[in-house]
Write a protein that holds these residues in place. Structure first.
Motif, mmCIF file in Angstrom:
data_model
loop_
_atom_site.group_PDB
_atom_site.id
_atom_site.type_symbol
_atom_site.label_atom_id
_atom_site.label_comp_id
_atom_site.label_asym_id
_atom_site.label_seq_id
_atom_site.Cartn_x
_atom_site.Cartn_y
_atom_site.Cartn_z
ATOM 1 N N HIS A 40 0.602 -1.209 0.127
ATOM 2 C CA HIS A 40 -0.088 0.186 -0.099
ATOM 3 C C HIS A 40 0.715 1.361 0.022
ATOM 4 O O HIS A 40 0.333 2.323 0.063
ATOM 5 C CB HIS A 40 -1.032 0.190 1.285
ATOM 6 C CG HIS A 40 -1.868 -1.181 1.350
ATOM 7 N ND1 HIS A 40 -1.540 -2.392 1.593
ATOM 8 C CD2 HIS A 40 -3.313 -1.000 1.017
ATOM 9 C CE1 HIS A 40 -2.581 -3.226 1.326
ATOM 10 N NE2 HIS A 40 -3.726 -2.366 1.058
ATOM 11 N N LEU A 86 2.812 3.815 -1.743
ATOM 12 C CA LEU A 86 2.968 4.342 -3.101
ATOM 13 C C LEU A 86 4.547 4.613 -3.443
ATOM 14 O O LEU A 86 5.294 5.093 -2.588
ATOM 15 C CB LEU A 86 2.050 5.602 -3.302
ATOM 16 C CG LEU A 86 0.627 5.566 -3.218
ATOM 17 C CD1 LEU A 86 0.001 6.722 -3.375
ATOM 18 C CD2 LEU A 86 0.112 4.592 -4.196
ATOM 19 N N PHE A 93 4.316 9.227 -6.836
ATOM 20 C CA PHE A 93 2.958 9.039 -7.212
ATOM 21 C C PHE A 93 2.223 9.704 -5.892
ATOM 22 O O PHE A 93 2.769 9.719 -4.715
ATOM 23 C CB PHE A 93 2.752 7.573 -7.123
ATOM 24 C CG PHE A 93 2.832 6.840 -8.323
ATOM 25 C CD1 PHE A 93 1.946 6.464 -9.259
ATOM 26 C CD2 PHE A 93 4.291 6.535 -8.729
ATOM 27 C CE1 PHE A 93 2.370 5.774 -10.249
ATOM 28 C CE2 PHE A 93 4.462 6.059 -9.850
ATOM 29 C CZ PHE A 93 3.595 5.489 -10.637
ATOM 30 N N ARG A 152 -1.659 9.672 -3.908
ATOM 31 C CA ARG A 152 -2.891 8.939 -3.590
ATOM 32 C C ARG A 152 -4.130 9.606 -4.193
ATOM 33 O O ARG A 152 -4.997 9.204 -4.616
ATOM 34 C CB ARG A 152 -2.936 8.697 -2.000
ATOM 35 C CG ARG A 152 -4.226 7.729 -1.722
ATOM 36 C CD ARG A 152 -4.243 7.447 -0.144
ATOM 37 N NE ARG A 152 -3.014 6.880 0.396
ATOM 38 C CZ ARG A 152 -2.754 5.586 0.423
ATOM 39 N NH1 ARG A 152 -3.764 4.665 -0.130
ATOM 40 N NH2 ARG A 152 -1.621 5.239 1.097
#
Length: 234
Positions: A152, A154, A158, A160
């Protein structure tokens, strides 16, 4: 009560030596083991002397700069694209799925049951079933549990959630102040000493090499994320 940090402290050091993790995943593990989270408040440090990227297992040879450059070259030349197709259950199902991840951690401490010879036992919800059989218990080997948890995290670069409109990046700092001014609302004063502190000289020293530790991120204390309301039967 068993916590995520207990699992990472007990099993993380040995597991890290056997797997290849990204820098972001290593930072998350370190933050969890030191209890430096957004819920508790704190800060993230980086050593100015001994910070470096490490590779383990089958990727150990990539520690050499030239070998890493050769390995990365074909990836830079690749034309990357996103594979997407129409969801069978419609956009509502996609939003329901994504909403379980955008504003929550991978797993909360309340779902953990035990850390013993069987591994890490925790509760999970099977959305394909209804009624009492929907809540189930799963046991995973600690390494597999940590691997799934870190999926989970990133990759670097990147985000979220991306904001648009009034909160878009180029103007997000100016717009809220302008809106408050037009509405006659005073800005909210910070209650965290970390937000207003200005550090000219580093005050933390690396225990490995003695170099100064640089504060690279501030984690302010936040309101705990609440669970969604339970559905009532008609």
């Amino acid at each position: 009560m068993l916590e995520i940090a207990d699992i990472f402290r007990a099993c993380g050091p040995a597991w890290r030596r056997t797997v290849a993790l990204s820098l972001g995943q290593l930072k998350v593990m370190s933050a969890i083991e030191q209890c430096r989270s957004a819920a508790l408040g704190g800060h993230v440090l980086r050593c100015s002397g001994c910070t470096r990227t490490e590779f383990f297992g089958e990727y150990a040879q990539l520690a050499d700069r030239e070998a890493f450059a050769r390995w990365l070259a074909p990836l830079r030349a690749s034309e990357w694209f996103v594979y997407a197709k129409r969801p069978f259950a419609g956009p509502e199902a996609v939003l329901a799925y994504l909403s379980r991840y955008t504003h929550r951690v991978a797993i909360s401490n309340q779902r953990l049951l035990a850390l013993d010879e069987r591994g890490v036992s925790f509760r999970w919800k099977d959305y394909r079933e209804n009624g009492r059989t929907r809540l189930k218990v799963m046991a995973l080997e600690p390494g597999e549990f940590m691997r799934r948890f870190l999926l989970h995290v990133l990759p670097t670069g990147f985000h979220r959630i991306r904001h648009y409109g009034l909160l878009v990046n180029p103007v997000r700092r100016a717009n809220p102040a302008k809106i408050r001014s037009l509405r006659g609302v005073a800005p909210k004063l910070s209650s965290s000493p970390y937000e207003a502190a200005v550090v000219d000289q580093p005050t933390f020293i690396c225990r490995h090499c003695g170099a100064p530790m640089l504060v690279i991120d501030i984690l302010t204390r936040t309101v705990p994320i609440r669970a969604p309301p339970k559905k009532t039967r008609q």
